[in-house]
Design an enzyme around this catalytic site. Structure first.
Site, PDB file in Angstrom:
ATOM      1  N   ASN A   1       0.858  -1.187   0.000  1.00 31.13           N
ATOM      2  CA  ASN A   1       0.000   0.000   0.000  1.00 31.13           C
ATOM      3  C   ASN A   1       0.897   1.241   0.000  1.00 31.13           C
ATOM      4  OD1 ASN A   1      -1.447   2.271   1.038  1.00 31.13           O
ATOM      5  ND2 ASN A   1      -3.074   0.893   1.689  1.00 31.13           N
TER       6      ASN A   1
ATOM      7  N   HIS B   1       0.971   6.309   1.663  1.00 33.98           N
ATOM      8  CA  HIS B   1       1.707   7.303   2.443  1.00 33.98           C
ATOM      9  C   HIS B   1       2.806   8.004   1.663  1.00 33.98           C
ATOM     10  CE1 HIS B   1      -0.895   6.705   5.671  1.00 33.98           C
ATOM     11  NE2 HIS B   1      -0.497   5.484   5.969  1.00 33.98           N
TER      12      HIS B   1
ATOM     13  N   HIS C   1      -5.730   3.494  -1.610  1.00 35.12           N
ATOM     14  CA  HIS C   1      -7.064   3.772  -1.057  1.00 35.12           C
ATOM     15  C   HIS C   1      -7.448   5.178  -1.495  1.00 35.12           C
ATOM     16  CE1 HIS C   1      -9.677   3.938   2.898  1.00 35.12           C
ATOM     17  NE2 HIS C   1     -10.370   4.235   1.805  1.00 35.12           N
TER      18      HIS C   1
ATOM     19  N   ARG D   1      -9.659   7.782  -0.840  1.00 39.43           N
ATOM     20  CA  ARG D   1     -10.626   8.170   0.190  1.00 39.43           C
ATOM     21  C   ARG D   1     -11.499   9.308  -0.300  1.00 39.43           C
ATOM     22  NH1 ARG D   1      -9.305   6.658   5.738  1.00 39.43           N
ATOM     23  NH2 ARG D   1     -10.868   8.232   6.191  1.00 39.43           N
TER      24      ARG D   1
ATOM     25  N   ARG E   1      -7.328  12.558   1.272  1.00 40.08           N
ATOM     26  CA  ARG E   1      -6.246  13.045   2.127  1.00 40.08           C
ATOM     27  C   ARG E   1      -4.865  12.614   1.637  1.00 40.08           C
ATOM     28  NH1 ARG E   1      -7.308   9.668   7.636  1.00 40.08           N
ATOM     29  NH2 ARG E   1      -9.277  10.781   7.480  1.00 40.08           N
TER      30      ARG E   1
ATOM     31  N   GLU F   1      -8.696   0.229  -2.894  1.00 40.07           N
ATOM     32  CA  GLU F   1      -9.571   0.229  -1.714  1.00 40.07           C
ATOM     33  C   GLU F   1     -10.555   1.364  -1.848  1.00 40.07           C
ATOM     34  OE1 GLU F   1      -6.251  -1.320   1.550  1.00 40.07           O
ATOM     35  OE2 GLU F   1      -7.136   0.666   1.739  1.00 40.07           O
TER      36      GLU F   1
ATOM     37  N   THR G   1      -8.231   3.340   8.564  1.00 41.33           N
ATOM     38  CA  THR G   1      -9.391   2.458   8.650  1.00 41.33           C
ATOM     39  C   THR G   1      -9.403   1.777  10.015  1.00 41.33           C
ATOM     40  OG1 THR G   1      -8.923   2.039   6.332  1.00 41.33           O
ATOM     41  CG2 THR G   1     -10.635   0.705   7.337  1.00 41.33           C
TER      42      THR G   1
ATOM     43  N   GLU H   1     -10.711  -9.686   3.160  1.00 34.65           N
ATOM     44  CA  GLU H   1      -9.441  -9.310   3.779  1.00 34.65           C
ATOM     45  C   GLU H   1      -9.687  -9.224   5.278  1.00 34.65           C
ATOM     46  OE1 GLU H   1      -7.344  -5.853   2.272  1.00 34.65           O
ATOM     47  OE2 GLU H   1      -6.314  -5.591   4.189  1.00 34.65           O
TER      48      GLU H   1
ATOM     49  N   HIS I   1      -3.580  -4.757   7.781  1.00 33.41           N
ATOM     50  CA  HIS I   1      -3.731  -3.616   8.686  1.00 33.41           C
ATOM     51  C   HIS I   1      -2.846  -3.779   9.908  1.00 33.41           C
ATOM     52  CE1 HIS I   1      -5.293  -0.031  10.513  1.00 33.41           C
ATOM     53  NE2 HIS I   1      -5.812   0.239   9.327  1.00 33.41           N
TER      54      HIS I   1
END
Ligand code: PXP
Length: 248
Positions: free
Chosen positions: A12, A15, A48, A50, A54, A75, A106, A158, A198
């Protein structure tokens, strides 16, 4: 005895975009990061999108969809605007996640406790299935959530590993691993493929990777944190080595 499936590592890269958005500039670029992550041996890239944008932006998803050489796992929450972008870029896979504006990340699996919630998620899953996208649901490792995922008709679940990651004692960690093992077996018995993610880190991932029927891990924060110090290539190679040792 059935053989364990290979364990795919999906990285992922949200970031990378978080750092960029801190200055609303054009670097670091998640698309460039994705190239390096792929070259280092990741099996897929997770982002993801969102509703609050963000980190990952619409353009990132569109450019990644055109440039990735490995599958994209997108996602998304059941938000029409985001679903529409997903349908446009036709990712290899989606993972439906819950989303609230206040959360830092999440916080738990999808709430599938009501018929209405199941119907809402099923409507999204059906639209992606029509375009050939594989579908996964981010759920807590609970029988009720597995039952609901079967009703939704997703290809995979998941399992949320956050509670395992937050466990502070050996006893608590062992209990959470048992819970993940049980949920994995239940999901497989109901015909669902099993992913997990996660809060997984270089330090805590091995017992999860060792669960034989888990096919895919989604790992973000810990790998991006290490990449800042040692580079993306080393961060991916280090994680891959841990997974390979846990799943010989
Ligand atoms: N899986 C899902 C569904 C997520 O929402 C996230 C966080 O975006 C992850 C995995 C990765 O979690 P982490 O960044 O803690 O590795």
């Amino acid at each position: 005895m059935t053989e364990s499936p290979d364990l795919r590592l999906f990285v992922n890269i949200d970031h990378v975009a978080t750092v960029r958005q801190a200055r609303r500039t054009d670097e670091p670029d998640p698309v460039r990061a994705a190239v390096l992550v792929e070259l280092a041996g990741a099996d897929g890239i997770t982002v993801h999108l969102r509703a609050d944008r963000r980190h990952i932006q619409d353009r990132d998803v569109r450019v990644l969809a055109e440039t990735l050489r490995t599958p994209m796992n997108l996602e998304l929450a059941t938000v029409e605007e985001i679903v529409a972008i997903g349908l446009e870029v036709r990712p290899a896979q989606i993972t439906v996640v819950p989303e609230t504006r206040e959360e830092i990340t999440t916080e738990g699996g999808l709430d599938l406790a009501t018929d209405e919630a199941v119907d809402r998620v099923r409507a999204v899953v059906d639209r992606f299935r029509e375009i050939g996208t594989r579908t996964s649901l981010f759920i807590d490792p609970e029988r009720s959530a597995i039952d609901a995922s079967v009703r939704v008709g997703a290809d995979a679940v998941e399992l949320h590993t956050g509670e395992y990651a937050n466990a502070r004692t050996t006893e608590e960690r062992d209990l959470q691993i048992e819970r993940l093992v049980r949920a994995t077996e239940e999901a497989r018995a109901r015909g669902l493929d099993v992913h997990a993610g996660h809060g997984l880190t270089y330090e805590n991932v091995a017992p999860v990777a060792a669960i034989p029927e888990i096919e895919e891990l989604n790992i973000g924060h810990s790998m991006m944190s290490r990449a800042i110090l040692v580079g993306l290539e080393t961060a991916v190679i280090d994680m891959r080595q841990i997974l390979d040792r846990a799943r010989p």
